[in-house]
Design a protein around this motif. Structure first.
Motif, PDB file in Angstrom:
ATOM      1  N   TYR A   8       0.816  -1.222   0.000  1.00 16.55           N
ATOM      2  CA  TYR A   8       0.000   0.000   0.000  1.00 16.55           C
ATOM      3  C   TYR A   8       0.852   1.275   0.000  1.00 16.55           C
ATOM      4  CZ  TYR A   8      -5.135  -0.232   0.711  1.00 16.55           C
ATOM      5  OH  TYR A   8      -6.498  -0.316   0.562  1.00 16.55           O
ATOM      6  N   LEU A   9       2.103   1.165   0.394  1.00 15.68           N
ATOM      7  CA  LEU A   9       2.936   2.351   0.577  1.00 15.68           C
ATOM      8  C   LEU A   9       3.034   3.215  -0.677  1.00 15.68           C
ATOM      9  CD1 LEU A   9       5.776   0.936   2.864  1.00 15.68           C
ATOM     10  CD2 LEU A   9       3.816   2.347   3.516  1.00 15.68           C
ATOM     11  N   PRO A  10       3.250   2.658  -1.866  1.00 17.89           N
ATOM     12  CA  PRO A  10       3.322   3.529  -3.047  1.00 17.89           C
ATOM     13  C   PRO A  10       2.010   4.229  -3.363  1.00 17.89           C
ATOM     14  CG  PRO A  10       3.414   1.215  -3.695  1.00 17.89           C
ATOM     15  CD  PRO A  10       3.575   1.253  -2.206  1.00 17.89           C
ATOM     16  N   VAL A  11       0.872   3.616  -3.025  1.00 22.83           N
ATOM     17  CA  VAL A  11      -0.428   4.243  -3.269  1.00 22.83           C
ATOM     18  C   VAL A  11      -0.633   5.409  -2.302  1.00 22.83           C
ATOM     19  CG1 VAL A  11      -2.907   3.856  -3.453  1.00 22.83           C
ATOM     20  CG2 VAL A  11      -1.318   2.011  -4.051  1.00 22.83           C
ATOM     21  N   ILE A  12      -0.339   5.173  -1.033  1.00 17.24           N
ATOM     22  CA  ILE A  12      -0.470   6.243  -0.042  1.00 17.24           C
ATOM     23  C   ILE A  12       0.459   7.400  -0.399  1.00 17.24           C
ATOM     24  CG2 ILE A  12      -0.180   6.839   2.399  1.00 17.24           C
ATOM     25  CD1 ILE A  12      -0.694   3.821   2.998  1.00 17.24           C
ATOM     26  N   TYR A  13       1.687   7.072  -0.760  1.00 19.14           N
ATOM     27  CA  TYR A  13       2.669   8.107  -1.083  1.00 19.14           C
ATOM     28  C   TYR A  13       2.229   8.931  -2.288  1.00 19.14           C
ATOM     29  CZ  TYR A  13       7.057  10.302  -2.440  1.00 19.14           C
ATOM     30  OH  TYR A  13       8.009  11.220  -2.801  1.00 19.14           O
ATOM     31  N   ALA A  14       1.782   8.266  -3.335  1.00 20.16           N
ATOM     32  CA  ALA A  14       1.395   8.980  -4.561  1.00 20.16           C
ATOM     33  C   ALA A  14       0.201   9.887  -4.332  1.00 20.16           C
ATOM     34  CB  ALA A  14       1.096   7.976  -5.679  1.00 20.16           C
ATOM     35  N   MET A  15      -0.721   9.490  -3.441  1.00 22.65           N
ATOM     36  CA  MET A  15      -1.955  10.240  -3.222  1.00 22.65           C
ATOM     37  C   MET A  15      -1.908  11.075  -1.945  1.00 22.65           C
ATOM     38  SD  MET A  15      -3.517   9.394  -5.914  1.00 22.65           S
ATOM     39  CE  MET A  15      -4.996  10.341  -5.557  1.00 22.65           C
ATOM     40  N   ARG A  16      -0.727  11.243  -1.342  1.00 18.37           N
ATOM     41  CA  ARG A  16      -0.632  11.847  -0.008  1.00 18.37           C
ATOM     42  C   ARG A  16      -1.208  13.251   0.056  1.00 18.37           C
ATOM     43  NH1 ARG A  16       3.836  12.060  -2.834  1.00 18.37           N
ATOM     44  NH2 ARG A  16       5.276  13.826  -2.756  1.00 18.37           N
ATOM     45  N   ASP A  17      -1.109  14.030  -1.022  1.00 16.47           N
ATOM     46  CA  ASP A  17      -1.623  15.394  -0.986  1.00 16.47           C
ATOM     47  C   ASP A  17      -3.136  15.444  -1.203  1.00 16.47           C
ATOM     48  OD1 ASP A  17       0.890  16.477  -0.503  1.00 16.47           O
ATOM     49  OD2 ASP A  17       1.346  16.671  -2.631  1.00 16.47           O
ATOM     50  N   SER A  18      -3.720  14.340  -1.676  1.00 15.05           N
ATOM     51  CA  SER A  18      -5.166  14.254  -1.893  1.00 15.05           C
ATOM     52  C   SER A  18      -5.847  13.379  -0.848  1.00 15.05           C
ATOM     53  CB  SER A  18      -5.455  13.673  -3.286  1.00 15.05           C
ATOM     54  OG  SER A  18      -4.911  14.487  -4.302  1.00 15.05           O
ATOM     55  N   LEU A  19      -5.059  12.741  -0.003  1.00 15.81           N
ATOM     56  CA  LEU A  19      -5.589  11.796   0.970  1.00 15.81           C
ATOM     57  C   LEU A  19      -6.241  12.523   2.132  1.00 15.81           C
ATOM     58  CD1 LEU A  19      -5.773   8.791   1.835  1.00 15.81           C
ATOM     59  CD2 LEU A  19      -3.565   9.121   2.992  1.00 15.81           C
ATOM     60  N   THR A  20      -7.521  12.246   2.355  1.00 11.28           N
ATOM     61  CA  THR A  20      -8.232  12.859   3.470  1.00 11.28           C
ATOM     62  C   THR A  20      -7.916  12.138   4.771  1.00 11.28           C
ATOM     63  OG1 THR A  20     -10.036  13.322   1.920  1.00 11.28           O
ATOM     64  CG2 THR A  20     -10.479  13.679   4.258  1.00 11.28           C
ATOM     65  N   LEU A  21      -8.060  10.804   4.765  1.00  5.86           N
ATOM     66  CA  LEU A  21      -7.823  10.031   5.982  1.00  5.86           C
ATOM     67  C   LEU A  21      -7.183   8.694   5.645  1.00  5.86           C
ATOM     68  CD1 LEU A  21     -11.205  10.521   7.896  1.00  5.86           C
ATOM     69  CD2 LEU A  21      -8.984  11.434   8.599  1.00  5.86           C
ATOM     70  N   LEU A  22      -6.208   8.306   6.444  1.00  7.06           N
ATOM     71  CA  LEU A  22      -5.656   6.954   6.430  1.00  7.06           C
ATOM     72  C   LEU A  22      -6.049   6.310   7.747  1.00  7.06           C
ATOM     73  CD1 LEU A  22      -3.866   4.831   4.998  1.00  7.06           C
ATOM     74  CD2 LEU A  22      -1.949   5.723   6.349  1.00  7.06           C
ATOM     75  N   THR A  23      -6.793   5.210   7.667  1.00 10.49           N
ATOM     76  CA  THR A  23      -7.318   4.554   8.869  1.00 10.49           C
ATOM     77  C   THR A  23      -6.853   3.102   8.878  1.00 10.49           C
ATOM     78  OG1 THR A  23      -9.394   3.974   7.752  1.00 10.49           O
ATOM     79  CG2 THR A  23      -9.323   6.094   8.901  1.00 10.49           C
ATOM     80  N   VAL A  24      -5.571   2.898   9.118  1.00  6.79           N
ATOM     81  CA  VAL A  24      -5.020   1.543   9.127  1.00  6.79           C
ATOM     82  C   VAL A  24      -5.760   0.685  10.139  1.00  6.79           C
ATOM     83  CG1 VAL A  24      -2.975   0.145   9.642  1.00  6.79           C
ATOM     84  CG2 VAL A  24      -2.744   2.263   8.319  1.00  6.79           C
ATOM     85  N   GLN A  25      -6.039  -0.549   9.755  1.00  5.89           N
ATOM     86  CA  GLN A  25      -6.734  -1.493  10.631  1.00  5.89           C
ATOM     87  C   GLN A  25      -5.756  -2.045  11.668  1.00  5.89           C
ATOM     88  OE1 GLN A  25      -8.695  -4.534   8.270  1.00  5.89           O
ATOM     89  NE2 GLN A  25      -9.105  -3.065   6.629  1.00  5.89           N
ATOM     90  N   ASN A  26      -5.875  -1.584  12.904  1.00  2.81           N
ATOM     91  CA  ASN A  26      -5.036  -2.096  13.982  1.00  2.81           C
ATOM     92  C   ASN A  26      -5.695  -3.322  14.612  1.00  2.81           C
ATOM     93  OD1 ASN A  26      -2.690  -0.025  14.536  1.00  2.81           O
ATOM     94  ND2 ASN A  26      -4.515   1.183  14.078  1.00  2.81           N
ATOM     95  N   TYR A  27      -6.081  -4.260  13.760  1.00  2.00           N
ATOM     96  CA  TYR A  27      -6.764  -5.470  14.218  1.00  2.00           C
ATOM     97  C   TYR A  27      -6.578  -6.562  13.176  1.00  2.00           C
ATOM     98  CZ  TYR A  27     -10.476  -3.040  11.522  1.00  2.00           C
ATOM     99  OH  TYR A  27     -11.197  -2.346  10.573  1.00  2.00           O
TER     100      TYR A  27
END
Length: 370
Positions: free
Chosen positions: A228-247
């Motif tokens: 997922y890291l390249p997707v998060i990185y590429a969209m970081r300026d458009s990303l509203t929320l990242l809610t990683v599943q801690n479960y």
């Protein structure tokens, strides 16, 4: 919801000193948050029924600021479909007209309603540009049909994995990754600044990238590690929320080079700290995944013991929030900063929280005073 956490060759703990803020890349340029205050994000079972029971969207309480409609799924060619649960499976399900009216009523209260794509049983792979086009066209149709505010990407299972030789998250070459990034950029361009983009990856696809990235030089690792890291990185300026599943997670190494286990406050503390501090991918200090803004990060947890492994009681949720937002009550883990503007909490799910007499919601409102 988590995949089986299997690496064919699980290396020993990453050698070297504990990571310090000095090696961390700066966060992306600041932009206004979607909503003022802290966020309570909840998945609403909209396409299926289970023991949690059905909750009409109009009945979702005021505290929830973002409602993720779960789930839309792919037909296999990139096309995404959203089929509402039917009365035979979901007792008390409202009509399409009432569902639409409920969305409008929630939006009138300042809530955001988005379509979540994937989930535990969904698998979405965009292997070529034509499938990316199908994805954009079909997701847009769902957004327009129901008047939604954006999209949540909850790709699990085999949806994202890295090809051999794809070792730099900032310059990905794997088609399923490159095409997903392209599709999300097209959606953002289509809907503009008001478009809400959220992601809910599992720890396996994000924080595990601190140790392992993709199949590795010898192909000995699970290719989904850190995917997922390249997707998060590429969209970081458009990303509203990242809610990683801690479960539903196996043990994951934190920036203290210690393995952290679900079921303790230290797990979401360490996992969230990684997102707020940044970290070298696969231990390579030349490839540092940059810190996200605190207002982009919410802690994902199960609403109750029936909702998923890794449930934390209210006292431990409060401990995690105290540590990350106030620098207090951290236990043995030393964070790399204090973030009063941390976005808030995400949970699986609104339905399970109602089943549990709204304990998760009450923990959020009790803490943030909303």
């Amino acid at each position: 919801m988590a995949p089986t956490l299997v690496l064919r060759a699980l290396a020993a703990a990453l050698a070297g000193a504990v990571i310090t803020p000095a090696v961390m890349a700066p966060a992306a340029a600041a932009q206004p948050a979607i909503q003022a205050g802290h966020q309570l994000v909840g998945y609403l079972h909209a396409s299926f029924g289970n023991g949690a029971g059905y909750v009409p969207i109009a009945d979702v309480p005021q505290a929830w600021t973002v409602i993720d409609l779960a789930f839309a799924d792919s037909t296999g060619d990139g096309t995404v479909v959203f089929t509402r649960c039917q009365p035979a499976e979901c007792a008390g399900v409202e009509s399409d007209a009432d569902f639409q009216a409920g969305i409008r009523a929630q939006q009138a209260k300042g809530k955001k309603v988005v379509i979540s794509i994937g989930g535990a049983n969904g698998e979405v792979q965009l292997t070529n540009a034509a499938q990316a086009t199908n994805f954009v066209t079909s997701v847009s149709a769902i957004i327009d049909r129901w008047g939604l505010d954006g999209v949540d990407i909850d790709f699990e299972n085999q949806s994202l994995k890295l090809d051999a030789g794809d070792s730099d998250f900032a310059h990905p070459t794997t088609p399923v990754v490159v095409n997903l990034i392209s599709a999300l950029q097209q959606l953002k361009d289509r809907y503009g600044a008001g478009f809400m983009l959220t992601m809910a990856p599992e720890t396996f696809f994000v924080q595990l990238g601190y140790q392992f990235y993709g199949p590795g030089p010898q192909g000995a690792q699970d290719p989904r590690a850190g995917a997922y890291l390249p997707v998060i990185y590429a969209m970081r300026d458009s990303l509203t929320l990242l809610t990683v599943q801690n479960y539903n997670s196996g043990p994951i190494m934190g920036l203290d080079n210690q393995y952290h286990q679900m079921g303790t406050a230290e797990f979401p503390i360490a996992m969230t700290d990684m997102l707020l501090a940044g970290f070298p991918v696969a231990g390579n200090t030349a490839h540092v995944f940059p810190a996200l803004r605190p207002d982009q990060v919410a802690i994902g947890l199960p609403a109750g013991q029936n909702a998923g492994n890794g449930w934390l009681g209210p006292d431990r949720v409060t401990q995690a929030l105290d540590c990350l937002t106030k620098g207090a009550n951290c236990g043995s883990y030393a964070t790399h900063g204090t973030h009063a503007d941390l976005a808030g909490l995400m949970t699986w799910s609104v339905n399970w929280d109602r089943f549990g007499s709204w304990q998760f919601q009450n923990t959020f409102t009790g803490y943030f005073g909303q």
